[in-house]
Design an enzyme around this catalytic site. Structure first.
Site, PDB file in Angstrom:
ATOM      1  N   ASP A 459       0.810  -1.321  -0.004  1.00  0.00           N
ATOM      2  CA  ASP A 459       0.110  -0.124  -0.001  1.00  0.00           C
ATOM      3  C   ASP A 459       0.922   1.232  -0.025  1.00  0.00           C
ATOM      4  OD1 ASP A 459       0.826  -1.189   2.365  1.00  0.00           O
ATOM      5  OD2 ASP A 459      -0.886   0.059   3.451  1.00  0.00           O
ATOM      6  N   GLU A 678      12.757   2.715   6.657  1.00  0.00           N
ATOM      7  CA  GLU A 678      11.965   1.908   6.274  1.00  0.00           C
ATOM      8  C   GLU A 678      12.019   1.263   4.653  1.00  0.00           C
ATOM      9  OE1 GLU A 678       6.657   1.742   5.694  1.00  0.00           O
ATOM     10  OE2 GLU A 678       7.857   3.618   5.658  1.00  0.00           O
TER      11      GLU A 678
END
Length: 795
Positions: A459, A678
């Site tokens: 996503d 990340e």
């Protein structure tokens, strides 16, 4: 000039503890400060005289005096005597020019500081130079402060430590611990903090599953014993994933209870205690599904077997009480799951469990396999995720309304036209749409696909926009093929080819057809018979057939998603095509074509990008970049490709890709104060990206505390792929272009020319050899991935 020392007058500061230079901070900075009486001039500057004052020539101040013959020789390991608080102040004031409490290459300071040596009791000084050493100095000072140290004797080796060794050490001894959580009386305050909660209510709330009265009573007791928490304890209904009920929780979100263990309280009684688990980090402060799989790989490399095992225990608990492995362990995730990795996760952990009690190990694995079988039949091959016409499974979760865990403005651009249509503000329209007083079928369709995107883990991406729930994705098919092989293998090798299921649920028919799915009431029940390996291997062989039929594209030498509504392939080029190699469902010929023709589409300087630039399309103000598209690179894609390539014998390709990604991670670590983010822009080799949710894991002061879960794991797993020479080259930040001798484009052109050359023996052999897809042989338990290089510690 060196920061002034402020230890007691007339004494020397000594530190004669026997400790390893690169031990963890608690060991290195633990213990007491010690002093001895001063008896030489070296302590005299404590009274105000500082001989390190730079000399004056006319009106010019020279920042560094010439070195003298009596300067300390560098033959012995150098140690610095440092006043912690004062040095932190000076470092930040002098070097942190952008005020972010980090020392990075973007700071404009002199990148130079003198520190007094311990052997002279701070009298003589030595220069510390460069971003890496100064940022390490800042980190060490912050760690010393954590342990209450006012003064330290610091080994220079901690400032010049090999960056690969330093990062790997920090992950193993610091980051995993910082990311570990428990859901019990001791851990609730930390785990209940939810950065995604935008209701304004911050007091913790915990939802306990139906059928766990002892657990509910435990948390009620915690609420009584700790009234300052204002803990709200709620018990869920028997069917907690009903979409209407889940939507009703949007304004009262909370953490979901997870598995607990009974322990002795020291008084002869039993008490409940939360089983530890690892969270991704930053804004993701709960247990996640597919993050946990990759995190567990890193934990196993670092020897945290029981911590990884505990996460499987939580997943077993979630399947039992919540019906699925949840996207995340919060109330707003009750309707959706994430990519399934439970079987491989359980088998890898099983291979590393203590061999002294194999009966208990088998009982544990049995619980995990039973849970995976239930999840398989009730979630992944059940409608609505199953498309009976093709037999492909899809990401297609239930749910109503607007996903509540997003930022308040995330869907504004989508909702504005509908709000204008009804003459309402976006906020008013959102409330009425969520309440069901306004119906918009087109918007319902949009959020169906949006929820599916979130369930996919990717996503968001233009690969899935406005169609995800209709796609039989190649990654999901590969994962389910691996489920089927793993379950069959475990039943055959561990359970003597018979496995009894404890819970009652319907067993889906195979092969699926619209007719066989028309009346689920006629399906056989799970407790009606034993499970055997043959039926699972048949399911796997059948799935391999539909993957080849619907997802493989021979002319493009790549796997694609299949749109079950439009009944055609979706030609977005995704790096998840290589998950077929991880799962083992590609033939040798398909593997060769993937590597020789398609790998170059995704390989860039920093590893593998999520998809190709061509598939992503043009980016503009009206069409912003998505974080799971080109040019971004994510740890799951790297790890899956490394393992898949090695599985088929292409170890050199796996090592090259691992080198690229770890080089990118290491250079960021060296240049940006130890950051472990990340995700990365793998084309620009930068973590300074701002796509959608920004980049998690980069917001820290002075010293990184957590890294980021699966990025930590990628580093630890990736290091196992590197040769000694590769590891040394990365530690000196040697670019892949230098190390491998040519650019990605040049390598690709060279490989293509080589393959087309008439005198290429491998090319000639491939042209003449007729390869057919071999009959699948179930893998020996533990042969994959324990036999792979990254799993060598499993042996």
């Amino acid at each position: 000039m060196a920061p002034a020392l402020a230890h007691p007058t007339g004494v020397n500061f000594i530190d004669d503890q026997q400790r390893h230079v690169h031990s963890d901070a608690s060991t290195y900075y633990g213990g007491e400060e010690r002093f001895s009486r001063g008896r030489t001039y070296s302590a005299s500057f404590a009274h105000g005289y500082n001989p390190k004052r730079p000399p004056v020539f006319g009106d010019e101040w020279h920042q560094r005096s010439r070195r003298m013959s009596h300067d300390e020789k560098s033959s012995a390991p150098r140690r610095f005597l440092i006043d912690v608080e004062e040095t932190i102040r000076v470092v930040l004031e002098q070097e942190d020019t952008d005020g972010d409490f980090q020392i990075s290459v973007t700071d404009a300071g002199p990148k130079l500081m003198a520190l007094g040596t311990a052997t002279s009791n701070g009298f003589k000084s030595f220069d510390v130079r460069g971003t890496y050493m100064l940022s390490n100095l800042l980190q060490e000072l912050a760690l010393a402060r954590d342990h209450g140290r006012k003064r330290i004797v610091l080994d220079e080796a901690r400032l010049t430590e090999n960056p690969v060794d330093r990062l790997s050490r920090m992950i193993k001894h610091s980051f995993w611990n910082a990311l570990t959580r428990r859901i019990d009386g001791e851990g609730l305050e930390i785990i209940c903090a939810d950065p995604k909660n935008r209701t304004g209510r911050v007091n913790p709330r915990i939802y306990v599953p139906h059928g766990e009265p002892a657990m509910a009573e435990y948390y009620r007791q915690v609420a009584k014993e700790k009234p300052h928490l204002n803990l709200d304890v709620q018990v869920l209904p028997p069917k907690p994933d009903d979409p209407v009920f889940v939507k009703s929780l949007n304004n009262k979100p909370g953490i979901l209870a997870l598995a607990m263990q009974e322990i002795d309280n020291g008084k002869g009684d039993k008490m409940l205690k939360g089983i530890p688990f690892v969270v991704p980090g930053a804004r993701f402060n709960e247990l996640y599904n597919w993050d946990s799989y990759f995190i567990s790989l890193g934990l196993l490399v670092d020897g945290y077997v029981n911590l990884a095992k505990g996460m499987v225990d939580h997943f077993i608990f979630e399947i039992k009480h919540y019906g699925k492995i949840l996207n995340g362990s919060r109330s707003y995730y009750l309707c959706r799951t994430q990519p399934p990795f439970l079987t491989d996760m359980a088998l890898q952990i099983y291979n590393q469990l203590d061999r002294s009690d194999m009966d208990e190990n088998r009982r544990w694995l049995k619980r995990a396999i039973q849970a995976a079988i239930k999840e398989y039949h009730t979630i992944w091959v059940a409608e609505p995720r199953m498309d009976p016409k093709t037999g492909l499974s899809r990401f297609r979760p239930d749910g109503l309304g607007i996903p509540p865990e997003t930022e308040a403005t995330h869907f504004t651009h989508v909702l504005e036209p509908y709000a204008a249509k009804h003459g309402l503000s976006v906020l008013e329209f959102s409330e009425r749409y969520n309440d069901g007083t306004i119906h918009e079928p087109a918007l319902d369709e949009y959020f169906l696909h949006d929820r599916a995107v979130r369930e996919s883990g990717h996503d968001t991406t233009y690969r899935f926009e406005k169609r995800c729930a209709n796609l039989g994705t190649i990654d999901l098919q590969a994962l389910l093929y691996k489920y089927e092989v793993d379950i069959g293998t475990a039943i055959r090798e561990v359970f003597d080819d018979e496995l009894e299921l404890d819970e009652d649920f319907a067993l889906t028919p195979c092969p699926p057809t619209p007719e066989s799915y028309a009346d689920p009431s006629r399906w056989e029940r799970s407790r009606s018979r034993m499970q055997n390996s043959e039926e699972w291997f048949k399911r796997a062989e059948w799935r391999k057939g539909i993957i080849n039929k619907y997802c493989w594209n021979e002319s493009k030498a790549l796997y694609f998603d299949y749109d079950t509504v439009q009944e055609k392939q979706s030609l977005y080029e995704s790096v998840t095509a290589f998950w077929a190699l991880w799962a083992g469902c590609a033939s040798e010929e398909q593997c060769w074509k993937l590597i020789s023709q398609s790998l170059k589409k995704f390989e860039v300087l920093g590893g593998l990008v999520s998809g190709t630039e061509e598939s992503r399309g043009k980016i503009s103000l009206d069409r912003p970049n998505r974080q799971w598209d080109y040019p971004y690179a994510w740890p799951p894609h790297q790890i899956m490709a490394w393992v898949g390539l090695e599985r088929y014998g292409y170890l050199e390709d796996a090592q090259r890709l691992a080198y690229r990604f770890l080089y990118m991670m290491t250079t960021a670590f060296v240049d940006f104060n130890g950051v472990v983010p990340e995700k990365f822009d793998a084309v620009k080799l930068s973590h300074l990206v701002d796509a959608e949710y920004g980049n998690q894991g980069i917001d820290f002061k002075m010293v990184p505390r957590e890294g980021f879960g699966w990025m930590n794991a990628a580093y630890q797993v990736g290091c196992t792929y590197l040769s000694t020479g590769m590891r040394r080259a990365i530690s000196t930040c040697t670019s892949p272009e230098v190390f491998f001798g040519q650019s990605v484009e040049a390598q690709a052109a060279h490989a293509q020319a080589y393959a087309q050359a008439s005198n290429d023996p491998l090319g000639l052999a491939m042209d003449t050899l007729q390869l057919s897809s071999p009959v699948m042989q179930p893998a020996k338990l533990g042969s994959y991935p324990a036999d792979s290089q990254h799993g060598k510690s499993h042996q």
